[in-house]
Design an enzyme around this catalytic site. Structure first.
Site, short mmCIF file in Angstrom:
data_model
loop_
_atom_site.label_atom_id
_atom_site.label_comp_id
_atom_site.label_asym_id
_atom_site.label_seq_id
_atom_site.Cartn_x
_atom_site.Cartn_y
_atom_site.Cartn_z
CG ASP A 1 59.60 19.83 44.00
OD1 ASP A 1 58.65 20.76 43.93
OD2 ASP A 1 59.87 19.24 42.91
CG LEU A 2 53.74 16.98 45.34
CD1 LEU A 2 53.92 15.79 46.12
CD2 LEU A 2 52.44 17.65 45.14
CG ASP A 3 54.73 17.64 40.58
OD1 ASP A 3 53.78 16.80 41.48
OD2 ASP A 3 54.21 18.79 40.23
CB THR B 1 52.34 14.19 39.58
OG1 THR B 1 53.38 15.26 40.17
CG2 THR B 1 51.79 13.10 40.70
CE LYS C 1 60.87 16.69 35.70
NZ LYS C 1 61.99 15.62 36.08
CB SER D 1 54.93 21.99 45.77
OG SER D 1 54.54 21.74 44.47
CB ALA D 2 55.82 25.59 41.60
CE LYS E 1 59.90 24.92 44.36
NZ LYS E 1 59.73 23.48 44.12
CD GLU F 1 62.92 21.63 44.05
OE1 GLU F 1 62.79 20.81 42.80
OE2 GLU F 1 62.06 22.51 44.18
CG ASP F 2 62.18 16.88 40.42
OD1 ASP F 2 61.75 17.85 40.94
OD2 ASP F 2 61.66 16.27 39.48
#
Length: 225
Positions: free
Chosen positions: A17-19, A25, A53, A122-123, A153, A177-178
């Protein structure tokens, strides 16, 4: 022979995942969402932001409007979402390679050297822009973002599409993932998963605070136990 095999890492690909995983971010999203909510005389809480998120921009906009007790047309919600995105991208202008979260680039480099396939799932529709700002987009074979999927997600579409592009079976992937929605998406995709951060995440194979001092040997221990 790769060190991935030497340490019995029985997987072929990693999906990030990105964020909150590669870059922090989330606080920039929060600032932008708060500016939109302020127009409605609504104070968006930190806890509410946590629930956004891993959620698509459209669905996040709908959630905030509901929390604020507001009713808008589809077109109005789209306009607000575009406003939010413009604000967010303005905040992102100052991002650089220094904004990658501690340890994550070193870990990704180690994974690349072992021949593991790497993807971002990522979303965010801005994922490629952020990765370019961080100067790490070339580390990944594929970036699957919100422009490439229809379902957000916890639907597994984003991760399944990443595995498809990498040409590997979902069961051979580990997702980092966070968010709880992201963890559930990984489970729904039939993938192993590692939770990132201090938030309580359910149903992880394991959870780590950050990528600092993290390596493939530790990952192998976590997913093989």
């Amino acid at each position: 022979m790769s060190s991935a095999i030497n340490i019995n890492l029985d997987i072929k690909g990693l999906i990030f995942d990105l964020d909150g995983v590669i870059a922090d971010t989330a606080h920039l999203h929060y600032k932008a969402w708060c500016q939109i909510a302020c127009q409605w005389k609504f104070d968006l809480s930190v806890d509410q932001n946590e629930k956004l998120k891993g959620v698509s921009r459209k669905n996040a906009m709908q959630k905030i409007a509901k929390w604020a007790g507001k009713s808008f047309s589809e077109k109005e919600l789209e306009d607000f979402a575009e406003q939010k995105n413009t604000l967010y991208l303005d905040y992102c202008e100052s991002l650089s390679h220094k904004d990658a979260l501690p340890g994550v680039v070193s870990f990704i480099d180690e994974c690349r050297r072992t021949g593991l396939k790497l993807a971002v799932g990522s979303a965010s529709k801005n994922a490629k822009i952020i990765l370019q700002k961080l100067q790490i987009i070339d580390l990944f074979q594929i970036v699957v973002d919100g422009n490439m999927v229809e379902k957000s997600k916890p639907h597994p579409e984003v991760f399944l599409k990443a595995a498809q592009f990498l040409k590997i079976n979902p069961s051979d992937c580990v997702v980092f993932e966070d968010s709880q929605a992201g963890i559930q998406a990984a489970l729904n995709a039939g993938m192993k998963n590692i939770g990132i951060g201090s938030s309580d995440l359910l149903n992880c194979n394991a959870q780590i605070q950050s990528f600092e001092k993290y390596n493939l040997k530790k990952l192998s221990t976590q997913i093989n136990n």
